[in-house]
Design a protein around this motif. Structure first.
Motif, PDB file in Angstrom:
ATOM      1  N   SER A 130      43.200  43.269  44.300  1.00 29.24           N
ATOM      2  CA  SER A 130      43.160  41.809  44.386  1.00 29.24           C
ATOM      3  C   SER A 130      42.144  41.296  45.397  1.00 29.24           C
ATOM      4  CB  SER A 130      44.548  41.266  44.737  1.00 29.24           C
ATOM      5  OG  SER A 130      44.949  41.734  46.005  1.00 29.24           O
ATOM      6  N   ASP A 131      41.589  42.183  46.233  1.00 32.75           N
ATOM      7  CA  ASP A 131      40.590  41.769  47.227  1.00 32.75           C
ATOM      8  C   ASP A 131      39.205  41.571  46.619  1.00 32.75           C
ATOM      9  OD1 ASP A 131      42.073  43.944  49.702  1.00 32.75           O
ATOM     10  OD2 ASP A 131      42.368  41.787  49.390  1.00 32.75           O
ATOM     11  N   PHE A 132      39.024  41.997  45.381  1.00 27.58           N
ATOM     12  CA  PHE A 132      37.697  41.926  44.772  1.00 27.58           C
ATOM     13  C   PHE A 132      37.518  40.564  44.116  1.00 27.58           C
ATOM     14  CE2 PHE A 132      36.179  46.124  45.593  1.00 27.58           C
ATOM     15  CZ  PHE A 132      37.341  46.806  45.880  1.00 27.58           C
ATOM     16  N   ARG A 133      36.533  39.835  44.592  1.00 25.58           N
ATOM     17  CA  ARG A 133      36.370  38.443  44.197  1.00 25.58           C
ATOM     18  C   ARG A 133      35.055  38.164  43.482  1.00 25.58           C
ATOM     19  NH1 ARG A 133      40.035  35.687  47.565  1.00 25.58           N
ATOM     20  NH2 ARG A 133      41.825  37.112  47.795  1.00 25.58           N
ATOM     21  N   SER A 134      34.082  39.063  43.594  1.00 23.18           N
ATOM     22  CA  SER A 134      32.774  38.846  42.980  1.00 23.18           C
ATOM     23  C   SER A 134      32.552  39.907  41.917  1.00 23.18           C
ATOM     24  CB  SER A 134      31.675  38.924  44.031  1.00 23.18           C
ATOM     25  OG  SER A 134      31.882  37.942  45.027  1.00 23.18           O
ATOM     26  N   TRP A 135      32.056  39.474  40.752  1.00 21.54           N
ATOM     27  CA  TRP A 135      31.977  40.362  39.587  1.00 21.54           C
ATOM     28  C   TRP A 135      30.601  40.349  38.949  1.00 21.54           C
ATOM     29  CZ3 TRP A 135      36.344  43.138  38.510  1.00 21.54           C
ATOM     30  CH2 TRP A 135      37.500  42.731  39.183  1.00 21.54           C
ATOM     31  N   GLY A 136      30.203  41.508  38.453  1.00 21.51           N
ATOM     32  CA  GLY A 136      29.008  41.597  37.636  1.00 21.51           C
ATOM     33  C   GLY A 136      29.340  41.272  36.196  1.00 21.51           C
ATOM     34  N   GLN A 137      28.352  41.371  35.323  1.00 17.06           N
ATOM     35  CA  GLN A 137      28.512  40.930  33.943  1.00 17.06           C
ATOM     36  C   GLN A 137      29.133  41.976  33.028  1.00 17.06           C
ATOM     37  OE1 GLN A 137      25.951  42.407  34.982  1.00 17.06           O
ATOM     38  NE2 GLN A 137      24.997  43.541  33.311  1.00 17.06           N
ATOM     39  N   GLY A 138      29.248  43.193  33.456  1.00 21.28           N
ATOM     40  CA  GLY A 138      29.868  44.216  32.628  1.00 21.28           C
ATOM     41  C   GLY A 138      28.866  44.997  31.795  1.00 21.28           C
ATOM     42  N   THR A 139      29.175  46.260  31.571  1.00 24.46           N
ATOM     43  CA  THR A 139      28.352  47.112  30.724  1.00 24.46           C
ATOM     44  C   THR A 139      29.286  47.940  29.839  1.00 24.46           C
ATOM     45  OG1 THR A 139      26.541  48.741  30.723  1.00 24.46           O
ATOM     46  CG2 THR A 139      28.180  48.966  32.475  1.00 24.46           C
ATOM     47  N   GLN A 140      28.955  48.028  28.567  1.00 26.53           N
ATOM     48  CA  GLN A 140      29.829  48.676  27.586  1.00 26.53           C
ATOM     49  C   GLN A 140      29.662  50.186  27.618  1.00 26.53           C
ATOM     50  OE1 GLN A 140      32.132  47.279  25.195  1.00 26.53           O
ATOM     51  NE2 GLN A 140      32.683  49.435  24.942  1.00 26.53           N
ATOM     52  N   VAL A 141      30.780  50.888  27.670  1.00 25.33           N
ATOM     53  CA  VAL A 141      30.804  52.340  27.541  1.00 25.33           C
ATOM     54  C   VAL A 141      31.652  52.678  26.319  1.00 25.33           C
ATOM     55  CG1 VAL A 141      31.593  54.508  28.561  1.00 25.33           C
ATOM     56  CG2 VAL A 141      30.477  52.779  29.999  1.00 25.33           C
ATOM     57  N   LYS A 169      37.788  47.203  31.349  1.00 23.92           N
ATOM     58  CA  LYS A 169      38.709  46.521  30.469  1.00 23.92           C
ATOM     59  C   LYS A 169      38.470  46.996  29.045  1.00 23.92           C
ATOM     60  CE  LYS A 169      40.739  42.115  29.222  1.00 23.92           C
ATOM     61  NZ  LYS A 169      41.071  42.653  27.882  1.00 23.92           N
ATOM     62  N   ALA A 170      39.509  47.592  28.493  1.00 19.72           N
ATOM     63  CA  ALA A 170      39.470  48.053  27.115  1.00 19.72           C
ATOM     64  C   ALA A 170      40.124  47.009  26.224  1.00 19.72           C
ATOM     65  CB  ALA A 170      40.202  49.387  26.989  1.00 19.72           C
ATOM     66  N   PRO A 171      39.758  46.959  24.958  1.00 26.50           N
ATOM     67  CA  PRO A 171      40.363  45.991  24.039  1.00 26.50           C
ATOM     68  C   PRO A 171      41.880  46.125  24.004  1.00 26.50           C
ATOM     69  CG  PRO A 171      38.460  47.020  23.034  1.00 26.50           C
ATOM     70  CD  PRO A 171      38.723  47.772  24.305  1.00 26.50           C
ATOM     71  N   GLY A 172      42.558  44.998  24.170  1.00 27.26           N
ATOM     72  CA  GLY A 172      44.005  45.001  24.105  1.00 27.26           C
ATOM     73  C   GLY A 172      44.697  45.477  25.357  1.00 27.26           C
ATOM     74  N   LYS A 173      43.913  45.800  26.376  1.00 29.26           N
ATOM     75  CA  LYS A 173      44.497  46.265  27.632  1.00 29.26           C
ATOM     76  C   LYS A 173      44.080  45.365  28.772  1.00 29.26           C
ATOM     77  CE  LYS A 173      44.718  51.167  26.359  1.00 29.26           C
ATOM     78  NZ  LYS A 173      44.358  52.546  26.791  1.00 29.26           N
ATOM     79  N   GLU A 174      44.847  45.430  29.852  1.00 32.16           N
ATOM     80  CA  GLU A 174      44.486  44.659  31.029  1.00 32.16           C
ATOM     81  C   GLU A 174      43.358  45.355  31.785  1.00 32.16           C
ATOM     82  OE1 GLU A 174      48.851  42.638  31.949  1.00 32.16           O
ATOM     83  OE2 GLU A 174      47.898  43.937  33.423  1.00 32.16           O
TER      84      GLU A 174
END
Length: 122
Positions: free
Chosen positions: A107-118, A38-43
């Motif tokens: 839409s099948d993905f239901r479990s998420w990690g915390q994210g890492t910035q690139v 997810k980039a700023p301002g984008k979905e």
């Protein structure tokens, strides 16, 4: 499902990074896994996905030929090798686990990690 992403950072355009996602043993080596960003301002968008046996992969057109998703089920880890990085790859990257063993839909993905910035600079 517990997912822990790591490996993000700042690189110059043309550089490489490898993201890792540690999957808790409670979860599974039998789920399809994916990386989203997810980039700023984008979905949020799906970047790459891999079925649990590794036989089915998906890549967004924007990363084909540059990114590679893989998994080590013995180590319960999913990787995203990112080469030839571009400034437009700048985003927070998330690993995710599907409710299914094969990749069919984001839409099948239901479990998420915390994210890492690139961050990719020009």
């Amino acid at each position: 499902v517990q997912l822990q992403a790591s490996g993000g950072g700042s690189v110059q355009a043309g550089g490489s990074l490898r993201l890792s996602c540690a999957v808790s043993e409670r979860t599974h080596s039998n789920n399809a896994m994916a990386w989203f960003r997810k980039a700023p301002g984008k979905e949020r968008e799906i970047v790459a996905a891999l079925s649990w046996r590794g036989g089915t992969t998906y890549y967004a057109d924007s990363v084909k030929g540059r990114f590679a998703i893989s998994r080590d089920n013995a180590e319960n880890t999913v990787y995203l090798q990112m080469n030839s990085l571009k400034p437009e790859d700048t985003a927070v990257y998330y690993c995710a686990a599907s409710r299914l063993s094969i990749y069919r839909s984001p839409s099948d993905f239901r479990s998420w990690g915390q994210g890492t910035q690139v961050t990719v600079s020009s």
